[in-house]
Design a protein around this motif. Structure first.
Motif, short mmCIF file in Angstrom:
data_model
loop_
_atom_site.label_atom_id
_atom_site.label_comp_id
_atom_site.label_asym_id
_atom_site.label_seq_id
_atom_site.Cartn_x
_atom_site.Cartn_y
_atom_site.Cartn_z
N TYR A 37 0.84 -1.21 0.00
CA TYR A 37 0.00 0.00 0.00
C TYR A 37 0.87 1.26 0.00
N LEU A 38 1.89 1.29 0.86
CA LEU A 38 2.76 2.47 0.93
C LEU A 38 3.48 2.72 -0.40
N ALA A 39 3.90 1.66 -1.06
CA ALA A 39 4.57 1.81 -2.36
C ALA A 39 3.60 2.34 -3.40
N VAL A 40 2.39 1.77 -3.46
CA VAL A 40 1.38 2.18 -4.45
C VAL A 40 0.91 3.60 -4.18
N SER A 41 0.72 3.93 -2.90
CA SER A 41 0.16 5.25 -2.56
C SER A 41 1.13 6.40 -2.88
N LYS A 42 2.38 6.10 -3.15
CA LYS A 42 3.32 7.14 -3.58
C LYS A 42 2.98 7.62 -4.99
N TYR A 43 2.32 6.78 -5.77
CA TYR A 43 2.04 7.09 -7.17
C TYR A 43 0.56 7.25 -7.48
N ILE A 44 -0.29 6.71 -6.63
CA ILE A 44 -1.74 6.77 -6.84
C ILE A 44 -2.38 7.27 -5.55
N GLU A 45 -3.25 8.25 -5.65
CA GLU A 45 -3.94 8.75 -4.47
C GLU A 45 -5.03 7.75 -4.08
N ILE A 46 -4.84 7.08 -2.95
CA ILE A 46 -5.78 6.07 -2.48
C ILE A 46 -5.70 5.98 -0.96
N SER A 47 -6.82 5.70 -0.33
CA SER A 47 -6.83 5.55 1.12
C SER A 47 -6.66 4.07 1.48
N PRO A 48 -6.19 3.79 2.69
CA PRO A 48 -6.01 2.40 3.10
C PRO A 48 -7.31 1.59 3.07
N GLU A 49 -8.42 2.26 3.33
CA GLU A 49 -9.72 1.58 3.33
C GLU A 49 -10.12 1.10 1.93
N ASP A 50 -9.59 1.77 0.91
CA ASP A 50 -9.94 1.43 -0.47
C ASP A 50 -8.93 0.50 -1.14
N PHE A 51 -7.91 0.09 -0.41
CA PHE A 51 -6.85 -0.75 -0.95
C PHE A 51 -6.99 -2.16 -0.39
N HIS A 52 -7.09 -3.13 -1.28
CA HIS A 52 -7.25 -4.53 -0.85
C HIS A 52 -6.26 -5.41 -1.60
N LEU A 53 -5.56 -6.24 -0.87
CA LEU A 53 -4.55 -7.11 -1.44
C LEU A 53 -4.89 -8.55 -1.05
N THR A 54 -4.94 -9.42 -2.04
CA THR A 54 -5.20 -10.83 -1.80
C THR A 54 -4.04 -11.62 -2.39
N VAL A 55 -3.46 -12.48 -1.59
CA VAL A 55 -2.34 -13.30 -2.05
C VAL A 55 -2.66 -14.75 -1.76
N ASN A 56 -2.50 -15.58 -2.79
CA ASN A 56 -2.57 -17.02 -2.57
C ASN A 56 -1.44 -17.67 -3.36
N ARG A 57 -1.41 -18.94 -3.41
CA ARG A 57 -0.27 -19.62 -4.03
C ARG A 57 -0.12 -19.36 -5.51
N SER A 58 -1.20 -19.04 -6.20
CA SER A 58 -1.11 -18.88 -7.65
C SER A 58 -1.47 -17.48 -8.14
N ASP A 59 -1.82 -16.57 -7.25
CA ASP A 59 -2.31 -15.27 -7.70
C ASP A 59 -2.07 -14.19 -6.65
N ILE A 60 -1.73 -13.00 -7.13
CA ILE A 60 -1.67 -11.81 -6.28
C ILE A 60 -2.61 -10.81 -6.91
N ARG A 61 -3.59 -10.36 -6.17
CA ARG A 61 -4.60 -9.47 -6.70
C ARG A 61 -4.69 -8.21 -5.84
N ILE A 62 -4.55 -7.06 -6.49
CA ILE A 62 -4.71 -5.77 -5.82
C ILE A 62 -5.96 -5.13 -6.39
N THR A 63 -6.87 -4.74 -5.53
CA THR A 63 -8.09 -4.06 -5.98
C THR A 63 -8.24 -2.74 -5.24
#
Length: 69
Positions: A37-63
């Motif tokens: 989140y801290l890395a992304v928020s340097k380039y995109i204006e976004i709040s922590p509440e609107d940032f979601h990260l899901t990681v599993n063995r075959s996929d990393i998804r940022i929404t």
């Protein structure tokens, strides 16, 4: 010389993927999500509440929710 946050996030991602295969703890997942989140928020204006990260063995998804037009 400081290390760019993208490099830190990349290293944490590598660690998390390895840890996931070894049953990563929730604390590690939370720390990784915060770092990404801290890395992304340097380039995109976004709040922590609107940032979601899901990681599993075959996929990393940022929404982003609640994006502004």
């Amino acid at each position: 010389m400081s290390v760019p946050s993208v490099t830190i996030a990349k290293n944490r991602l590598r660690t998390l993927i390895i840890a996931d295969r070894m049953h990563c703890t929730p604390d590690m997942t939370e720390k990784f999500t915060k770092d990404v989140y801290l890395a992304v928020s340097k380039y995109i204006e976004i709040s922590p509440e609107d940032f979601h990260l899901t990681v599993n063995r075959s996929d990393i998804r940022i929404t982003f929710t609640g994006e502004r037009a």
